[in-house]
Scaffold this motif. Structure first.
Motif, short mmCIF file in Angstrom:
data_model
loop_
_atom_site.label_atom_id
_atom_site.label_comp_id
_atom_site.label_asym_id
_atom_site.label_seq_id
_atom_site.Cartn_x
_atom_site.Cartn_y
_atom_site.Cartn_z
N ASP A 2 49.99 30.30 44.72
CA ASP A 2 49.61 28.98 45.20
C ASP A 2 49.68 28.89 46.73
O ASP A 2 50.75 28.67 47.29
CB ASP A 2 50.58 27.96 44.55
CG ASP A 2 50.27 26.55 44.98
OD1 ASP A 2 51.10 25.66 44.72
OD2 ASP A 2 49.21 26.33 45.60
N TYR A 44 54.50 17.81 43.46
CA TYR A 44 53.11 18.07 43.84
C TYR A 44 52.33 16.77 43.83
O TYR A 44 52.79 15.75 43.30
CB TYR A 44 52.50 19.11 42.90
CG TYR A 44 53.26 20.41 42.91
CD1 TYR A 44 54.19 20.72 41.91
CD2 TYR A 44 53.12 21.32 43.96
CE1 TYR A 44 54.92 21.89 41.93
CE2 TYR A 44 53.86 22.50 43.98
CZ TYR A 44 54.75 22.78 42.97
OH TYR A 44 55.48 23.95 43.00
N GLY A 45 51.15 16.81 44.40
CA GLY A 45 50.37 15.59 44.56
C GLY A 45 50.00 14.92 43.25
O GLY A 45 49.73 13.74 43.21
N ASP A 46 49.98 15.70 42.16
CA ASP A 46 49.65 15.08 40.87
C ASP A 46 50.88 14.49 40.21
O ASP A 46 50.85 14.11 39.05
CB ASP A 46 48.98 16.11 39.95
CG ASP A 46 49.90 17.31 39.71
OD1 ASP A 46 49.55 18.18 38.91
OD2 ASP A 46 50.98 17.37 40.34
N ASP A 97 43.30 26.28 49.07
CA ASP A 97 44.42 26.08 48.16
C ASP A 97 44.17 26.73 46.80
O ASP A 97 43.52 26.13 45.93
CB ASP A 97 44.66 24.58 47.99
CG ASP A 97 45.90 24.30 47.18
OD1 ASP A 97 46.25 23.11 47.02
OD2 ASP A 97 46.52 25.26 46.69
N GLY A 133 46.11 27.04 44.47
CA GLY A 133 46.87 26.36 43.41
C GLY A 133 46.24 25.07 42.92
O GLY A 133 46.72 24.47 41.97
N THR A 134 45.18 24.62 43.61
CA THR A 134 44.51 23.39 43.17
C THR A 134 43.18 23.77 42.53
O THR A 134 42.45 24.58 43.09
CB THR A 134 44.29 22.45 44.37
OG1 THR A 134 45.57 21.94 44.78
CG2 THR A 134 43.39 21.27 44.02
N VAL A 141 43.74 11.52 48.02
CA VAL A 141 44.59 12.69 48.16
C VAL A 141 45.24 12.72 49.55
O VAL A 141 46.40 13.08 49.69
CB VAL A 141 43.73 13.97 47.93
CG1 VAL A 141 44.47 15.22 48.35
CG2 VAL A 141 43.31 14.03 46.47
O1 LIG Z 1 50.26 21.21 45.71
C1 LIG Z 1 49.34 21.92 46.00
C2 LIG Z 1 49.24 23.29 45.47
N1 LIG Z 1 49.95 23.33 44.20
C3 LIG Z 1 49.13 22.73 43.16
C4 LIG Z 1 49.86 22.82 41.88
C5 LIG Z 1 49.94 24.04 41.22
C6 LIG Z 1 50.61 24.09 40.00
C7 LIG Z 1 51.18 22.93 39.48
C8 LIG Z 1 51.08 21.73 40.17
C9 LIG Z 1 50.41 21.68 41.37
N2 LIG Z 1 48.34 21.59 46.80
C10 LIG Z 1 48.28 20.37 47.35
S1 LIG Z 1 48.29 20.15 49.02
C11 LIG Z 1 48.16 18.42 48.93
C12 LIG Z 1 48.13 18.06 47.61
C13 LIG Z 1 47.97 16.68 47.20
C14 LIG Z 1 47.15 16.36 46.12
C15 LIG Z 1 47.01 15.04 45.74
C16 LIG Z 1 47.69 14.04 46.42
C17 LIG Z 1 48.51 14.39 47.50
C18 LIG Z 1 48.65 15.72 47.89
C19 LIG Z 1 48.23 19.16 46.72
C20 LIG Z 1 48.26 19.03 45.25
O2 LIG Z 1 49.04 18.29 44.69
N3 LIG Z 1 47.39 19.76 44.57
C21 LIG Z 1 47.23 19.63 43.15
C22 LIG Z 1 46.42 18.38 42.90
C23 LIG Z 1 46.76 17.53 41.87
C24 LIG Z 1 46.03 16.36 41.67
C25 LIG Z 1 44.99 16.01 42.51
C26 LIG Z 1 44.68 16.87 43.57
C27 LIG Z 1 45.38 18.07 43.78
#
Ligand SMILES: O=C(CNCc1ccccc1)Nc1scc(-c2ccccc2)c1C(=O)NCc1ccccc1
Length: 331
Positions: free
Chosen positions: A36, A80-82, A220, A222-223, A301
């Motif tokens: 990730d 994480y963001g979700d 990213d 991981g997204t 986001v």
């Molecule tokens: O957190 C990450 C990378 N990790 C993602 C991940 C992997 C496995 C399990 C859970 C999450 N990337 C980033 S950087 C910035 C964000 C973000 C996203 C939404 C709101 C605020 C910040 C994210 C992130 O959470 N990525 C996953 C994601 C989830 C839902 C919607 C968009 C992106």
């Protein structure tokens, strides 16, 4: 040294995430971890988790490793963001990825994981490949696997060759010329936010004109999806019959039978086209005739994210040199 390991999609029907085998400790315990570049903690399902939070995942048991050492008084907690997240304590142990070993890597052992991790039984944890400034271990933050490995790598790089519905590879320490065509276009990275933040030079929808526009976003792995400014996303879905921005599904959806345009993005003078198939991400629920788009708005986001849907359209070099840069090539 160098390393090379497979990045395997966790779901046969659509590319939610990719996992890579990682061996931990002595004797080796092998887990399938999500590499990730959007976070910087290496954390694993562990023997410290209540069994109610484990549903088929492999676990790391530090007390079964003769080389594990507790990092006394240290803990970690990540969200994480979700809204998903996990927390726990910390050990150091040997970690090997595709033949590349880091001795005394901080392994963050989960004592609690959120429900979305419990239900995702193909992911046994994450390997953060973001900048170590994002690491959540307290009171002393820890280095990522890549940062620990860097001094032993032939070259301070890792590359992502993710693929649509098939296994790709993560390489460490070298750039495999067989994995891309033409030239690699490198652009500067701003690592201050802790992510691989880089400028894109613009976009085009389908066969339309390319709109030059500097877009700052993160690479990213991981997204799953791509999150871009609303103006770009609405221009895209204007070309999709029956597309709507659904509040209930949390993003742009359309009839699965719709014909989707491709999406082209620029990196410097280079252009990368995401095939329509990658942008028809998945049915909103299994078997539904309504599908969720692989391109979504970043307005909720806070940052623009070039996730797997974009990354698998290219060969990407994460150059951890000084200064860091990121390279994109066709394949
Ligand atoms: O957190 C990450 C990378 N990790 C993602 C991940 C992997 C496995 C399990 C859970 C999450 N990337 C980033 S950087 C910035 C964000 C973000 C996203 C939404 C709101 C605020 C910040 C994210 C992130 O959470 N990525 C996953 C994601 C989830 C839902 C919607 C968009 C992106």
């Amino acid at each position: 040294g160098t390393g090379s390991a497979a990045a395997v999609p966790i779901n046969a029907d659509f590319d939610i995430a990719y996992v890579t085998p990682v061996t931990l400790g002595t004797p080796p315990q092998t887990l399938q971890l999500d590499f990730d570049s959007g976070s910087s903690d290496l954390w694993v399902f562990s023997s410290h988790l209540p069994t109610s939070q484990i549903r088929g995942q492999q676990i790391y048991a530090p007390n079964k490793s003769s080389t594990a050492k507790l990092l006394d008084g240290h803990s970690w907690s990540i969200t994480y963001g979700d809204g998903s997240g996990s927390r726990g304590n910390v050990y150091t142990d040997n970690v090997t990825v595709g033949g590349l070993t880091v001795g005394s890597q901080a392994i963050e052992c989960a004592q609690q994981v959120s429900s979305s991790f419990t239900t995702e039984d193909h992911i046994d944890g994450l390997v953060g490949l973001g900048f170590s400034t994002l690491n959540t271990v307290s009171p002393k933050s820890q280095l990522t696997f890549f940062d620990n490995a860097k001094s032993n790598l032939d070259s301070p790089v890792f590359t992502a060759d993710l693929k649509y519905k098939q296994a790709g590879t993560y390489d460490f320490g070298f750039i495999d010329e067989a994995k891309y065509t033409g030239e690699i276009t490198y652009v500067p990275v701003n690592s201050d936010p802790g992510y691989w933040t880089f400028p894109s030079s613009g976009y085009a929808v389908g066969s339309g004109n390319f709109t030059a526009s500097s877009i700052s976003g993160i690479a990213d792995t991981g997204t799953s999806l791509v999150y871009l400014p609303t103006a770009i996303v609405t221009a895209y879905y204007r070309q999709v019959q029956g597309a709507t921005n659904s509040r209930s599904y949390g993003g742009y959806v359309f009839p699965c039978a719709s014909t989707l345009p491709t999406f082209t993005f620029g990196v410097g003078a280079a252009r990368f086209t995401i095939p329509a198939a990658y942008l028809n991400y998945a049915p909103v629920t299994p078997g539904s005739a309504t599908c969720f788009g692989g391109l979504q708005s970043s307005s909720g986001v806070g940052i623009n994210i070039w996730g797997d849907v974009a990354l698998k359209a290219a060969f990407v070099v994460f150059n951890g040199g000084n200064p860091p840069t990121i390279g994109w090539a066709a394949k």
